[in-house]
Design an enzyme around this catalytic site. Structure first.
Site, PDB file in Angstrom:
ATOM      1  N   SER A  35       0.817  -1.213   0.000  1.00  0.00           N
ATOM      2  CA  SER A  35       0.000   0.000   0.000  1.00  0.00           C
ATOM      3  C   SER A  35       0.851   1.264   0.000  1.00  0.00           C
ATOM      4  O   SER A  35       0.343   2.334  -0.282  1.00  0.00           O
ATOM      5  CB  SER A  35      -0.946   0.042   1.190  1.00  0.00           C
ATOM      6  OG  SER A  35      -0.441  -0.663   2.266  1.00  0.00           O
ATOM      7  N   HIS A  60      -3.574  -3.420  -5.677  1.00  0.00           N
ATOM      8  CA  HIS A  60      -3.778  -2.871  -4.327  1.00  0.00           C
ATOM      9  C   HIS A  60      -5.242  -2.993  -3.952  1.00  0.00           C
ATOM     10  O   HIS A  60      -6.090  -2.229  -4.422  1.00  0.00           O
ATOM     11  CB  HIS A  60      -3.317  -1.400  -4.302  1.00  0.00           C
ATOM     12  CG  HIS A  60      -3.425  -0.782  -2.943  1.00  0.00           C
ATOM     13  ND1 HIS A  60      -3.825   0.514  -2.758  1.00  0.00           N
ATOM     14  CD2 HIS A  60      -3.224  -1.288  -1.699  1.00  0.00           C
ATOM     15  CE1 HIS A  60      -3.851   0.779  -1.461  1.00  0.00           C
ATOM     16  NE2 HIS A  60      -3.497  -0.300  -0.805  1.00  0.00           N
ATOM     17  N   GLU A 106      -6.889  -0.848  -6.945  1.00  0.00           N
ATOM     18  CA  GLU A 106      -5.951   0.033  -7.640  1.00  0.00           C
ATOM     19  C   GLU A 106      -4.934  -0.861  -8.348  1.00  0.00           C
ATOM     20  O   GLU A 106      -4.226  -1.627  -7.691  1.00  0.00           O
ATOM     21  CB  GLU A 106      -5.241   0.961  -6.653  1.00  0.00           C
ATOM     22  CG  GLU A 106      -6.059   2.154  -6.187  1.00  0.00           C
ATOM     23  CD  GLU A 106      -5.231   3.112  -5.311  1.00  0.00           C
ATOM     24  OE1 GLU A 106      -5.474   4.329  -5.355  1.00  0.00           O
ATOM     25  OE2 GLU A 106      -4.324   2.621  -4.585  1.00  0.00           O
ATOM     26  N   ASN A 165      -4.515   6.315  -1.057  1.00  0.00           N
ATOM     27  CA  ASN A 165      -3.808   6.560   0.213  1.00  0.00           C
ATOM     28  C   ASN A 165      -2.984   7.844   0.161  1.00  0.00           C
ATOM     29  O   ASN A 165      -2.820   8.523   1.167  1.00  0.00           O
ATOM     30  CB  ASN A 165      -2.925   5.364   0.555  1.00  0.00           C
ATOM     31  CG  ASN A 165      -3.753   4.187   1.043  1.00  0.00           C
ATOM     32  OD1 ASN A 165      -4.934   4.346   1.323  1.00  0.00           O
ATOM     33  ND2 ASN A 165      -3.141   3.019   1.120  1.00  0.00           N
TER      34      ASN A 165
HETATM   35  P1  NAD Z   1      -0.790  -8.957   8.118  1.00  0.00           P
HETATM   36  O1  NAD Z   1       0.296  -8.728   9.060  1.00  0.00           O
HETATM   37  O2  NAD Z   1      -2.169  -9.090   8.599  1.00  0.00           O
HETATM   38  O3  NAD Z   1      -0.477 -10.302   7.238  1.00  0.00           O
HETATM   39  C1  NAD Z   1       0.783 -10.540   6.652  1.00  0.00           C
HETATM   40  C2  NAD Z   1       0.932 -12.055   6.503  1.00  0.00           C
HETATM   41  O4  NAD Z   1       2.095 -12.299   5.724  1.00  0.00           O
HETATM   42  C3  NAD Z   1       1.116 -12.779   7.839  1.00  0.00           C
HETATM   43  O5  NAD Z   1       0.232 -13.866   7.881  1.00  0.00           O
HETATM   44  C4  NAD Z   1       2.559 -13.271   7.789  1.00  0.00           C
HETATM   45  O6  NAD Z   1       2.736 -14.491   8.435  1.00  0.00           O
HETATM   46  C5  NAD Z   1       2.771 -13.409   6.284  1.00  0.00           C
HETATM   47  N1  NAD Z   1       4.175 -13.326   5.889  1.00  0.00           N
HETATM   48  C6  NAD Z   1       5.102 -12.464   6.321  1.00  0.00           C
HETATM   49  N2  NAD Z   1       6.273 -12.690   5.701  1.00  0.00           N
HETATM   50  C7  NAD Z   1       6.066 -13.704   4.834  1.00  0.00           C
HETATM   51  C8  NAD Z   1       6.879 -14.396   3.871  1.00  0.00           C
HETATM   52  N3  NAD Z   1       8.155 -14.083   3.704  1.00  0.00           N
HETATM   53  N4  NAD Z   1       6.313 -15.385   3.125  1.00  0.00           N
HETATM   54  C9  NAD Z   1       5.024 -15.705   3.300  1.00  0.00           C
HETATM   55  N5  NAD Z   1       4.185 -15.088   4.191  1.00  0.00           N
HETATM   56  C10 NAD Z   1       4.719 -14.129   4.935  1.00  0.00           C
HETATM   57  O7  NAD Z   1      -0.690  -7.761   7.073  1.00  0.00           O
HETATM   58  P2  NAD Z   1      -1.829  -7.205   6.100  1.00  0.00           P
HETATM   59  O8  NAD Z   1      -2.532  -6.119   6.777  1.00  0.00           O
HETATM   60  O9  NAD Z   1      -2.587  -8.332   5.519  1.00  0.00           O
HETATM   61  O10 NAD Z   1      -0.910  -6.514   4.981  1.00  0.00           O
HETATM   62  C11 NAD Z   1      -0.317  -7.280   3.964  1.00  0.00           C
HETATM   63  C12 NAD Z   1       0.066  -6.350   2.827  1.00  0.00           C
HETATM   64  O11 NAD Z   1      -1.137  -5.711   2.347  1.00  0.00           O
HETATM   65  C13 NAD Z   1       0.981  -5.212   3.209  1.00  0.00           C
HETATM   66  O12 NAD Z   1       1.817  -4.926   2.129  1.00  0.00           O
HETATM   67  C14 NAD Z   1       0.036  -4.041   3.443  1.00  0.00           C
HETATM   68  O13 NAD Z   1       0.616  -2.794   3.241  1.00  0.00           O
HETATM   69  C15 NAD Z   1      -0.975  -4.299   2.374  1.00  0.00           C
HETATM   70  N6  NAD Z   1      -2.300  -3.690   2.613  1.00  0.00           N
HETATM   71  C16 NAD Z   1      -2.839  -3.698   3.848  1.00  0.00           C
HETATM   72  C17 NAD Z   1      -4.106  -3.132   4.043  1.00  0.00           C
HETATM   73  C18 NAD Z   1      -4.780  -3.140   5.385  1.00  0.00           C
HETATM   74  O14 NAD Z   1      -5.749  -2.382   5.548  1.00  0.00           O
HETATM   75  N7  NAD Z   1      -4.331  -3.948   6.292  1.00  0.00           N
HETATM   76  C19 NAD Z   1      -4.801  -2.572   2.944  1.00  0.00           C
HETATM   77  C20 NAD Z   1      -4.185  -2.619   1.696  1.00  0.00           C
HETATM   78  C21 NAD Z   1      -2.940  -3.185   1.531  1.00  0.00           C
END
Ligand code: NAD
Ligand code: T1G
Length: 701
Positions: free
Chosen positions: A412, A433, A445, A483
């Site tokens: 993001s 995204h 996105e 964002n």
């Molecule tokens: P999160 O922490 O809830 O989940 C991340 C997951 O990735 C975890 O289950 C972790 O175990 C796993 N992980 C970490 N390293 C890893 C690896 N090397 N190989 C495989 N799995 C691995 O995070 P999230 O909120 O789901 O965010 C994930 C991505 O999405 C980020 O880039 C974030 O910026 C993006 N994002 C988040 C949101 C939001 O509102 N949370 C919205 C849009 C985009």
């Protein structure tokens, strides 16, 4: 002489009037004139005893030509004249419905003596979704068939009804078999008894019971809540009521009056803009529709956390199998547990069959082994938002993913080109995204990297449509479009509080403006810990994100997820409640800076919130990080709960007057400079906005 889009043929004793004006047989002036001429021809054709009106191609008439009437007026013959002609004929006219008989199209059908349909046909009067109302007799004729309650429901919801439902309501007289509407109509015509054939305008079936009924006031009251601040829904009720209080022709005049009031309203301009903007986002100047999308039969999702789980659900909901990978079994079990719980919730609400839930879950194959990703056509990464973690993951994907696989990141805030540089195939890397919750939010996105190949973009846009998303192509910049703009919106919310507004007042002003949620409640939903993490990173990079006030909030306050954020929340309840602890922090912050709180009107608060979006949106447009202002509007309507009847932030600015908006932005900037408030630096007016106003332009083009 141009060929009329309406032709006349004869089959036996039936005259066939066929509307052939792709893509959706919209009622352009040429179609209305053609209908007039061909129906007249049929009425005067001694060899036929009945007429059928049918649409060529994929649908019956799907409404008035919106593109035509926004250019000003509808030209002769008017739709009401065409409908009156159809209704007045000595021969029965049958409307043969398939595809989507909508708006003016259904109004033409309602002026026919009979309506028949193929099973898959849909009918509806969706004008309210354009900020208008049915202006071709729909409110008067439909009411005569179905009564006040159903007419109000159909017209104020704009819902599309399947043929069977329309038949049960008496809108459609016969639903035949197959897909050929003409065949259905010809068999119906053959079964027709001798006349007279009742005109819909003379039908009283639905009127008697509701004359003087309270249903109209009840509808107005409930719409005042469910469609707060919206003009057209109220006028729809007024128009339907006219059918129960006035003779037909006076009702028609009243309907046209109300229709014109809606057409003149900014909300109609806003919603019609959204209609076309939503269709324009699919058009990418240098990625032509002829660019073939890659075949996506197998998907993989990396990370089964907040986003990964929801992303996986989108694909299996569309029947596409998913390999879901996470670091270890514990993380996978947690992720699969959340997915199963989400589906179980939907089943419990009766919105999904248990069998369908089981089928979707069976399409998800959890794994911790990257080797299982080798046959994936598309891999969507949703691991921690950490550049090093992403780099390691993309290097690994570069090794295991098959040739031609698309590598997408759900980042993001990180630089997509930097991520792509960790592979030997940057042309296959793209940003997808999603917005949280990913299985619910409609916005996607699609982030274009410096090297992203056209067919990779075409594929991501097509996949977005396939999984039910509204996909918008955006450039690779910090925070992309949504964002990037919202960070100044969230910062401005804090600046307003520092100057004297309360958190509740700021959020209330946002709600009154029509937003689904205020900035502080939104912060609590996303998580103050996530916000704090982003703020630290941005401030360290010398960028703006929030104000030092947020650093004063106890880091233990994570927001909704632990019941304490800018607001406090009762356990199991998402209602934001004022928290005196936070108020005390704000009072102390102001006192330390010698700030005497001042009063704000809701209007001033809303302006500062929305104009912060507009100003940054104009910068994004100028940098080419969005293709059109309308794209930015669609991002905000589908990703951030911006009210469609306001048109989106950029359209709202156009309707408010770019010169007035610029004047306010210039003042806000001067105030920030005068106060020495570096956190308000984003108010520097966007050069594009300044230039457009200087050139006397009314829009972003
Ligand atoms: P999160 O922490 O809830 O989940 C991340 C997951 O990735 C975890 O289950 C972790 O175990 C796993 N992980 C970490 N390293 C890893 C690896 N090397 N190989 C495989 N799995 C691995 O995070 P999230 O909120 O789901 O965010 C994930 C991505 O999405 C980020 O880039 C974030 O910026 C993006 N994002 C988040 C949101 C939001 O509102 N949370 C919205 C849009 C985009
Ligand atoms: N007028 C002009 N263009 C239209 C149109 C319309 N009514 N409907 C669709 N198009 C264009 C659209 O812009 C796109 O163009 C292409 O057709 C395909 O559409 C007096 C005044 C019919 C369900 O509100 O809901 O009648 O992008 O991509 O997903 O009371 O279009 O390819 O250049 O949406 O299959 C009331 C609006 C009008 C229906 C098909 N009618 N249309 O959906 O294809 S007001 C409506 C739709 C009225 C009277 C009043 C959908 C659809 P392009 P699409 P789709």
């Amino acid at each position: 002489m141009t060929q009329s889009p309406v032709r006349y043929d004869r089959q036996g004793a039936v005259g066939i009037v066929t509307v052939d004006s792709p893509p959706v047989n919209a009622l352009s002036q040429a179609v209305r004139q053609g209908l007039w001429d061909r129906v007249t021809e049929g009425f005067n054709d001694p060899a036929v005893t009945a007429l059928v009106i049918v649409g060529a191609g994929r649908t019956f008439i799907a409404g008035a030509d919106i593109a035509e009437f926004i250019k000003g007026g509808m030209g002769e013959p008017d739709l009401n004249e065409v409908n009156a002609l159809i209704e007045s004929g000595a021969k029965p006219v049958i409307a043969a419905l398939h595809g989507t008989a909508l708006g003016g199209g259904l109004e033409v059908a309602l002026s026919c003596h009979y309506r028949v349909a193929v099973p898959k046909a849909l009918v509806g009067l969706p004008e309210v979704k354009l900020g208008i109302l049915p202006g071709g007799g729909g409110t008067q004729r439909l009411s005569r068939l179905v009564g006040a309650k159903t007419a109000i429901e159909m017209i104020t919801s704009g819902a599309f009804l399947p043929a069977a439902k329309a038949h049960s309501l008496g809108i459609v007289d016969y639903v035949g078999e197959g897909t050929d509407p003409l065949a259905v109509a010809l068999s119906f015509a053959a079964s027709l008894q001798a006349g007279p054939h009742k005109r819909t305008r003379d039908r009283e079936d639905g009127l008697a019971a509701d004359r003087g009924s309270s249903v109209f006031d009840e509808a107005r009251a409930s719409l005042a809540k469910s469609a707060r601040n919206q003009f057209a829904p109220q006028r729809c009720v007024d128009a339907v009521e006219a059918a129960f209080t006035l003779p037909f022709d006076e009702g028609l005049t009243r309907e046209r009056d109300l229709f014109m009031q809606c057409m003149a309203h900014d909300q109609a301009k806003a919603l019609i803009h959204v209609f076309f903007a939503e269709r324009a986002v699919t058009k990418i100047p240098d990625v032509l529709p002829s660019v073939p999308a890659r075949k996506i039969a197998q998907v993989a999702v990396l990370g089964s956390g907040t986003m990964g789980g929801g992303i996986a659900m989108n694909f299996v909901n569309a029947g596409i199998p998913v390999r879901l990978l996470d670091l270890d079994q514990v993380a996978l079990d947690r992720g699969m547990g959340v997915i199963a719980k989400n589906y179980a919730g939907t089943v419990a609400k009766g919105k999904l069959a248990q069998t369908e839930m089981d089928k979707r879950l069976s399409l998800i194959q959890p794994t911790t082994d990257y080797a299982d990703l080798a046959d994936a056509d598309l891999i969507v990464e949703a691991v921690f938002e950490d550049a090093d973690v992403k780099a390691k993951v993309f290097r690994r994907l570069d090794e295991v993913a098959k040739k031609g696989a698309i590598l997408a990141s759900n980042t993001s805030t990180l630089d997509l080109d930097a991520i792509a540089a960790h592979t030997k195939r940057p042309a296959d890397v793209i940003g997808m995204h999603f917005f949280s919750p990913a299985n619910v939010m409609k916005l996607l996105e699609v982030v274009r990297g410096r090297h992203t190949a056209p067919d990779v973009i075409a594929t991501a846009m097509a996949v977005g449509k396939q999984i039910g998303k509204v996909s918008v192509l955006v450039g690779n910049c910090d925070g992309f479009v949504g964002n990037r703009m919202v960070q100044y919106y969230a910062t401005e919310a804090q600046r307003l509080v520092i100057e004297g507004a309360s958190i509740e007042q700021v959020d209330q002003a946002a709600l009154e403006f029509g937003l689904a949620m205020g900035p502080f409640a939104m912060g609590d939903l996303a998580g103050l810990d996530v916000m704090g993490f982003i703020r630290a990173r941005r401030v360290a990079a010398g960028l703006i994100y929030g104000t030092p006030l947020s650093d004063r909030i106890d880091p233990a306050r994570k927001g909704q997820k632990n019941g304490r954020g800018w607001y406090r929340y009762e356990p199991g309840n998402r209602t934001p409640l004022p928290d005196p602890e936070v108020t005390a922090v704000i009072d102390a912050y102001r006192a330390e800076r010698g700030i005497t709180p001042r009063n704000f009107s809701s209007e001033e608060i809303a302006k500062r919130l929305i104009y912060s979006l507009v100003n940054e949106g104009a910068k994004i447009l100028e940098e080419g990080m969005a293709l059109r202002a309308g794209d930015i509007d669609i991002v905000y309507i589908y990703g951030y709960g911006f009210p469609a009847w306001r048109g989106g932030p950029m359209k709202f600015a156009e309707l408010s007057g770019l010169d007035k908006v610029l004047a306010d932005i210039t003042r806000y900037h001067a105030d920030a400079v005068a106060a020495g408030d570096a956190d308000g630096a984003y108010w520097e007016p966007a050069p594009l906005l300044t230039r457009l106003v200087a050139e006397g332009k009314k829009g972003f083009g």
